[in-house]
Design a protein around this motif. Structure first.
Motif, mmCIF file in Angstrom:
data_model
loop_
_atom_site.group_PDB
_atom_site.id
_atom_site.type_symbol
_atom_site.label_atom_id
_atom_site.label_comp_id
_atom_site.label_asym_id
_atom_site.label_seq_id
_atom_site.Cartn_x
_atom_site.Cartn_y
_atom_site.Cartn_z
ATOM 1 N N ASP A 161 0.829 -1.212 0.000
ATOM 2 C CA ASP A 161 0.000 0.000 0.000
ATOM 3 C C ASP A 161 0.862 1.262 0.000
ATOM 4 O OD1 ASP A 161 -2.471 1.211 -0.179
ATOM 5 O OD2 ASP A 161 -2.734 1.375 1.988
ATOM 6 N N VAL A 163 1.606 4.481 -1.515
ATOM 7 C CA VAL A 163 0.841 5.374 -2.400
ATOM 8 C C VAL A 163 1.377 6.801 -2.412
ATOM 9 C CG1 VAL A 163 -1.270 4.026 -2.221
ATOM 10 C CG2 VAL A 163 -0.835 5.846 -0.565
ATOM 11 N N SER A 174 3.639 4.606 2.999
ATOM 12 C CA SER A 174 2.376 3.882 2.887
ATOM 13 C C SER A 174 1.213 4.793 3.254
ATOM 14 C CB SER A 174 2.383 2.651 3.795
ATOM 15 O OG SER A 174 2.352 3.045 5.163
ATOM 16 N N ARG A 175 0.025 4.386 2.841
ATOM 17 C CA ARG A 175 -1.177 5.169 3.120
ATOM 18 C C ARG A 175 -1.375 5.336 4.628
ATOM 19 N NH1 ARG A 175 -5.135 5.490 -0.548
ATOM 20 N NH2 ARG A 175 -4.458 3.486 -1.435
ATOM 21 N N ALA A 182 -0.864 13.228 4.690
ATOM 22 C CA ALA A 182 -1.100 12.760 3.318
ATOM 23 C C ALA A 182 -1.187 13.903 2.315
ATOM 24 C CB ALA A 182 -2.370 11.916 3.268
#
Length: 241
Positions: A161, A163, A174-175, A182
């Motif tokens: 994951d 991203v 990772s997310r 983010a």
């Protein structure tokens, strides 16, 4: 006299005096190098001295610090491939502009030279060129000391994951690890990590991330200069293709 011979990709050409030009080339063993071509505006030489052309060059000067002069023989012209295709022309201009801006003078970068020649050989092959160009930008960052590490999450070490890319470290995130940060992260499309869909839309998205590091890390390390406009035109052409 100091003299050497090499193969090179021609990056740029500008008038010098009445009938000569100054060219810059990216050569296999001598890096980015400039010199005068006497009679460069003639009917014989002008068609050869076009950006992207692969040439055999001989450089000589009285002292190594002098500009010196080139004699040039053609190996491969890429003008026809570029002029007949909007994407190819945008790509050629972007490659030459970036190399002219970021390569240190007279410093060999043979792996990047070889990769550049392979990329230029694909001009006009619109189905494969955008992905090849993305890989070339990644190689450019790596060669210049700003390579991306997309193998595992910089925070938790996992490789699932992934991203995002950290704009500070150039490492994958990772997310889950990104959390509230983010919005400050750069996207990590699967194609950037060598996975998933290689559509032009995804490639253009990936070029947004590599472009951040070219502009804000690589180019900024050389002084306050803007990203070459030719690159923005290429990314737009890829997005429209």
């Amino acid at each position: 006299m100091i003299e050497w011979r090499d193969e090179a990709a021609l990056l740029s050409s500008r008038p010098f005096g009445e009938n000569s030009v100054i060219i810059e080339v990216f050569s296999a063993a001598h890096g980015r190098h400039a010199g005068v071509v006497r009679g460069g505006t003639s009917r014989k030489l002008a068609p050869i001295l076009q950006p992207g052309a692969q040439v055999a060059v001989a450089w000589k000067a009285r002292l190594d610090s002098h500009l010196g002069s080139f004699t040039v023989e053609p190996i491969r012209s890429r003008a026809a491939a570029a002029m007949g295709d909007r994407l190819a022309l945008a790509g050629l201009n972007a490659v030459c502009s970036l190399l002219t801006m970021v390569l240190p003078e007279r410093e060999a970068h043979r792996p990047l030279y070889d990769r550049t020649i392979r990329l230029l050989d694909l001009l006009g092959q619109s189905e494969v060129w955008p992905l090849a160009y993305l890989r070339w930008e990644q190689a450019l960052l790596e060669e210049m000391g700003f390579g991306l590490d997309l193998s595992a999450c910089a925070v938790r070490g996992v490789n699932e994951d992934l991203v995002f890319v950290s704009p500070k470290s150039g490492r994958a995130v990772s997310r889950e690890a990104a959390g509230d940060w983010a919005e400050r992260m750069l996207p990590l499309p699967p194609v950037l990590a060598g996975k998933g869909d290689a559509s032009n839309a995804e490639i253009a998205k990936a070029l947004g991330t590599t472009g951040y590091f070219i502009e804000h890390r690589l180019i900024k390390s050389l002084g306050e200069r803007p990203m070459p406009g030719a690159r923005a035109r290429l990314v737009d052409a890829i997005g429209r293709a």
